[in-house]
Design a protein around this motif. Structure first.
Motif, PDB file in Angstrom:
ATOM      1  N   ALA A   1     -45.550 -90.981 -14.069  1.00 52.55           N
ATOM      2  CA  ALA A   1     -45.487 -89.533 -13.869  1.00 52.55           C
ATOM      3  C   ALA A   1     -45.754 -89.191 -12.409  1.00 52.55           C
ATOM      4  N   GLN A   2     -45.226 -88.049 -11.992  1.00 53.85           N
ATOM      5  CA  GLN A   2     -45.382 -87.604 -10.613  1.00 53.85           C
ATOM      6  C   GLN A   2     -46.047 -86.229 -10.580  1.00 53.85           C
ATOM      7  N   GLY A   3     -47.015 -86.064  -9.669  1.00 56.47           N
ATOM      8  CA  GLY A   3     -47.612 -84.751  -9.428  1.00 56.47           C
ATOM      9  C   GLY A   3     -48.382 -84.188 -10.606  1.00 56.47           C
ATOM     10  N   LEU A   4     -49.139 -85.016 -11.310  1.00 56.09           N
ATOM     11  CA  LEU A   4     -49.891 -84.559 -12.481  1.00 56.09           C
ATOM     12  C   LEU A   4     -50.987 -83.571 -12.077  1.00 56.09           C
ATOM     13  N   SER A   5     -51.092 -82.479 -12.829  1.00 59.94           N
ATOM     14  CA  SER A   5     -52.179 -81.530 -12.618  1.00 59.94           C
ATOM     15  C   SER A   5     -52.623 -80.978 -13.966  1.00 59.94           C
TER      16      SER A   5
ATOM     17  N   THR B   1     -49.302 -80.434 -16.396  1.00 53.99           N
ATOM     18  CA  THR B   1     -47.924 -80.460 -15.905  1.00 53.99           C
ATOM     19  C   THR B   1     -47.685 -81.710 -15.066  1.00 53.99           C
ATOM     20  N   TRP B   2     -46.445 -82.176 -15.086  1.00 54.54           N
ATOM     21  CA  TRP B   2     -46.035 -83.275 -14.212  1.00 54.54           C
ATOM     22  C   TRP B   2     -44.507 -83.331 -14.165  1.00 54.54           C
ATOM     23  N   ASP B   3     -43.970 -84.145 -13.259  1.00 55.79           N
ATOM     24  CA  ASP B   3     -42.529 -84.297 -13.091  1.00 55.79           C
ATOM     25  C   ASP B   3     -42.114 -85.749 -13.266  1.00 55.79           C
TER      26      ASP B   3
ATOM     27  N   SER C   1     -36.435 -85.149 -10.880  1.00 58.47           N
ATOM     28  CA  SER C   1     -37.207 -83.904 -10.792  1.00 58.47           C
ATOM     29  C   SER C   1     -36.509 -82.850  -9.950  1.00 58.47           C
TER      30      SER C   1
ATOM     31  N   ASP D   1     -50.720 -88.321  -9.127  1.00 57.47           N
ATOM     32  CA  ASP D   1     -49.418 -88.599  -9.722  1.00 57.47           C
ATOM     33  C   ASP D   1     -49.545 -88.816 -11.224  1.00 57.47           C
ATOM     34  N   SER D   2     -50.204 -89.913 -11.626  1.00 59.64           N
ATOM     35  CA  SER D   2     -50.311 -90.186 -13.058  1.00 59.64           C
ATOM     36  C   SER D   2     -51.727 -89.996 -13.599  1.00 59.64           C
TER      37      SER D   2
ATOM     38  N   THR E   1     -55.340 -87.271 -12.968  1.00 63.54           N
ATOM     39  CA  THR E   1     -55.872 -86.133 -12.224  1.00 63.54           C
ATOM     40  C   THR E   1     -56.797 -86.611 -11.107  1.00 63.54           C
TER      41      THR E   1
END
Length: 325
Positions: free
Chosen positions: A47-51, A64-66, A126, A168-169, A171
């Motif tokens: 996963a990319q950009g996990l928040s 959320t993630w991309d 993404s 990314d994967s 937090t």
């Protein structure tokens, strides 16, 4: 002969420089060539950009993630991959993953986005038409913890990749999740009486249960019971805000906190499937001027089955026939 020796020395020097250049080039690229082949795969499919963000009003954490954003035929493998979202109190890594709670599993890229053959799999990127991933996790009641989330990737062949790269994967700093305990009326039930054209609602007030004395029933901060009704759709934690804004859920009564039954008079000519829900209105519960209504509906205080409220007259018969023998 001396000239030949000089030429040979110059040639040997040039050859040595070329060899040195080639060796230095090999030294630069050799670490990549010798790296664990799984590392590239893991970074490719993670996963990319996990928040993760916790909303104290709804007590829901939004994760959320991309997908990765690469113009590569390996994107096709995301069509058979799934993401798994885990939650854990404290740091999340390879040593603590087994202790974490699985909160959701989703497709990495649906066939409706990247399927259909050709190079449609590039839609899984993404930066293409893929919308990204959003999970809303209702945090259990009575929680007060600092938690982390991570997303692992399971490929179509069963291989699971979990890199735990911060931001990314997994937090980066985690999220504080604090939720209220369940303090709402229990076991709402109801029935419609066609003769009296009345729907009778019953429930168990929380304040009579062990520990229920935290609900004030007297004084300026005394609780009241709010009764809501909707048609054709149950009132739930996820839709209550929208239903109140659109008036699809209506507040039909505001009762004493000590009430345990309520008769709803149904107007003549009514024919509907009605859903009811109740909760406490708690003035100043979270501090002066900070009132609270628990819209989580965790104590069977919102109906999942409708009540048919029908007091319309039966349809008139059309045509009468008789056969006498």
């Amino acid at each position: 002969m001396g000239g030949d020796m000089h030429v040979r020395n110059r040639s040997a020097t040039a050859s040595g420089l070329v060899l040195l250049f080639l060796m230095s080039t090999l030294l630069v690229v050799s670490p990549t060539a010798m790296a664990d082949p799984n590392v590239d795969q893991m970074s490719w499919y993670q996963a990319q950009g996990l928040s993760a963000t916790f909303d104290p009003q709804t007590e829901v954490t939004t994760i959320t993630w991309d997908n990765i954003d690469e113009f590569d035929n390996r994107m096709a493998e995301l069509l058979d991959a799934t993401y798994s979202v885990y939650r854990h109190e404290g740091p999340l890594n390879s040593n603590t993953l087994a202790e974490a709670d699985l909160v959701a599993t989703v497709e990495a890229c649906a066939d409706t986005i990247g399927g259909g053959g050709g190079t449609n799999y590039l839609n899984c990127r993404s930066s293409s038409i893929h919308p990204g991933h959003v999970i809303e996790y209702p945090v259990p009641p009575g929680e007060n913890a600092f938690v982390n989330y991570t997303v692992t990737t399971q490929m179509g062949n069963g291989t699971v990749y979990a890199m735990f790269l911060p931001g990314d994967s997994v937090t980066v700093v985690g999220v504080q999740e604090s939720t209220q305990a369940i303090r709402t009326p229990y076991n709402l039930a109801g029935s419609f009486d066609r003769v009296t054209s009345t729907t009778t609602l019953t429930w168990v007030p929380y304040h009579i249960l062990p520990g229920g004395d935290v609900i004030p029933t007297e004084g300026p901060d005394a609780a009241t019971i709010l009764v809501y009704r909707s048609e054709d759709m149950p009132i739930t934690r996820s839709n209550i805000t929208t239903m109140l804004i659109t008036n699809q859920a209506q507040l039909i009564a505001n009762l004493s906190a000590e009430t345990s039954t309520y008769d709803v008079t149904i107007n003549a000519g009514t024919q509907r499937s009605a859903y009811y829900a109740i909760s406490y209105y708690l003035p100043n519960w979270n501090g002066p001027a900070f009132d609270y209504v628990d819209f989580r509906f965790l104590s069977n205080n919102a109906m999942t089955e409708s009540i048919l409220e029908d007091n319309t007259p039966p349809a008139s018969p059309v045509g009468v026939s008789a056969n006498f023998q």
